[in-house]
Design a protein around this motif. Sequence first.
Motif, PDB file in Angstrom:
ATOM      1  N   UNK A  52      -5.155   6.424   0.295  1.00  0.00           N
ATOM      2  CA  UNK A  52      -4.796   5.121   0.866  1.00  0.00           C
ATOM      3  C   UNK A  52      -3.375   4.698   0.499  1.00  0.00           C
ATOM      4  N   UNK A  53      -2.644   5.581  -0.165  1.00  0.00           N
ATOM      5  CA  UNK A  53      -1.330   5.199  -0.676  1.00  0.00           C
ATOM      6  C   UNK A  53      -0.206   6.035  -0.067  1.00  0.00           C
ATOM      7  N   UNK A  54       0.993   5.465  -0.102  1.00  0.00           N
ATOM      8  CA  UNK A  54       2.174   6.135   0.438  1.00  0.00           C
ATOM      9  C   UNK A  54       3.306   6.070  -0.583  1.00  0.00           C
ATOM     10  N   UNK A 114      -4.479  -5.059 -11.554  1.00  0.00           N
ATOM     11  CA  UNK A 114      -5.628  -4.401 -10.927  1.00  0.00           C
ATOM     12  C   UNK A 114      -5.089  -3.515  -9.812  1.00  0.00           C
ATOM     13  N   UNK A 115      -5.036  -2.202 -10.006  1.00  0.00           N
ATOM     14  CA  UNK A 115      -4.552  -1.307  -8.957  1.00  0.00           C
ATOM     15  C   UNK A 115      -5.516  -1.297  -7.766  1.00  0.00           C
ATOM     16  N   UNK A 116      -5.075  -0.709  -6.677  1.00  0.00           N
ATOM     17  CA  UNK A 116      -5.917  -0.602  -5.498  1.00  0.00           C
ATOM     18  C   UNK A 116      -6.587   0.753  -5.370  1.00  0.00           C
ATOM     19  N   UNK A 240      -3.434  -1.077   7.269  1.00  0.00           N
ATOM     20  CA  UNK A 240      -4.654  -1.542   6.608  1.00  0.00           C
ATOM     21  C   UNK A 240      -4.604  -3.047   6.361  1.00  0.00           C
ATOM     22  N   UNK A 241      -3.522  -3.523   5.776  1.00  0.00           N
ATOM     23  CA  UNK A 241      -3.347  -4.951   5.493  1.00  0.00           C
ATOM     24  C   UNK A 241      -2.385  -5.541   6.523  1.00  0.00           C
ATOM     25  N   UNK A 242      -2.915  -6.310   7.448  1.00  0.00           N
ATOM     26  CA  UNK A 242      -2.109  -6.898   8.522  1.00  0.00           C
ATOM     27  C   UNK A 242      -1.083  -7.871   7.944  1.00  0.00           C
ATOM     28  N   UNK A 243       0.205  -7.619   8.136  1.00  0.00           N
ATOM     29  CA  UNK A 243       1.221  -8.536   7.610  1.00  0.00           C
ATOM     30  C   UNK A 243       1.046  -9.976   8.085  1.00  0.00           C
ATOM     31  N   UNK A 244       0.523 -10.146   9.312  1.00  0.00           N
ATOM     32  CA  UNK A 244       0.347 -11.503   9.830  1.00  0.00           C
ATOM     33  C   UNK A 244      -0.762 -12.244   9.100  1.00  0.00           C
ATOM     34  N   UNK A 268       7.844   0.021   6.173  1.00  0.00           N
ATOM     35  CA  UNK A 268       6.896   0.536   5.183  1.00  0.00           C
ATOM     36  C   UNK A 268       5.455   0.354   5.639  1.00  0.00           C
ATOM     37  N   UNK A 269       4.623   1.325   5.246  1.00  0.00           N
ATOM     38  CA  UNK A 269       3.209   1.257   5.535  1.00  0.00           C
ATOM     39  C   UNK A 269       2.441   0.834   4.281  1.00  0.00           C
ATOM     40  N   UNK A 270       1.149   1.145   4.237  1.00  0.00           N
ATOM     41  CA  UNK A 270       0.291   0.667   3.162  1.00  0.00           C
ATOM     42  C   UNK A 270       0.511   1.450   1.863  1.00  0.00           C
ATOM     43  N   UNK A 271       0.357   0.740   0.745  1.00  0.00           N
ATOM     44  CA  UNK A 271       0.264   1.401  -0.550  1.00  0.00           C
ATOM     45  C   UNK A 271       1.544   1.995  -1.084  1.00  0.00           C
TER      46      UNK A 271
END
Length: 296
Positions: A52-54, A114-116, A240-244, A268-271
């Motif tokens: 899930x990370x980049x 708390x990491x994701x 994954x997490x909508x910026x809006x 940038x994308x997620x993570x």
Amino acid sequence: MMKQYTHLTGNNTLNELITHPAFRGFGHLLLPWNDRMDLDLPFSRIARLLPYHSHVDVDTVIQALNRMIDAANAGEQIFFDIYSEKEKAKDPEKRQTGLFCFPGIAGSPYAVIAPGGGFAYVGSVHEGFPYAMKIADHGYHVFVLRYRLGNRKASEDMAAAVDFIEEHAAELGIDKQNYSLWGSSAGARVIANISANGVKAYGGKSKVRPQAVVMAYTGHAGYSENDAPTFSIVGANDYIADPEVMRRRAQKMKGQGIPVAFKVVAGLEHGFGLGTGTKAKGWIDEAVRFWEKQME
């Protein structure tokens, strides 16, 4: 006499990490997954464990781990149990928890991270230890929480962590009144729970509320008038997490009179973690300044 534990490199395997003498007894909690990992995997390929990370930067991961090894060499305690043996016997899942410590200047406030990992794994190597390293560079004590998987369980673990730190503040040399909570993705949901509802709502005892929370790339939309001042950041291309969703949350909180800072990073994308090598580089320092402003 100082110990002389050796540093890790990109050529070391996961097994060499978890059996490293500096991490004896808790090395397995450094890694994202509780199981199904190839322990012969070299560190140079650690990104494979973080789906899930980049922008996983191997050098940064290793630098943060070696920072803990240096602390162990200096005689610092770098891991703390948040549950007693009796509690762990009653709930064996609690054996998968604990706090990794990056010590700061005596008497300074503390942060808990708390990491994701989507509540499927805990990505401390990417957005726990590297965050802690950067925050500790400002002189603060920093703790990275290894929590049980699941929103409620993880929030209970965060409450237990805050209680533990508060109860041991004197011996740790910590100011317990001005702490901050940091979370990314699923971890941001955890700290949002504590921010909105307090430690007691998750089985804890502390009445001290966080001075600030820092949330990275989360889809968490809820908020309350009790929320702490909040810094949030997300990539413009997050799938994954909508910026809006994050933008609207920040606007609504601001409308409630809660101090907020909101940042969208182009491309940038997620993570993305620290954002090493990207336009997000340095955002941890911005978030620390936001926290410091709330302490003024």
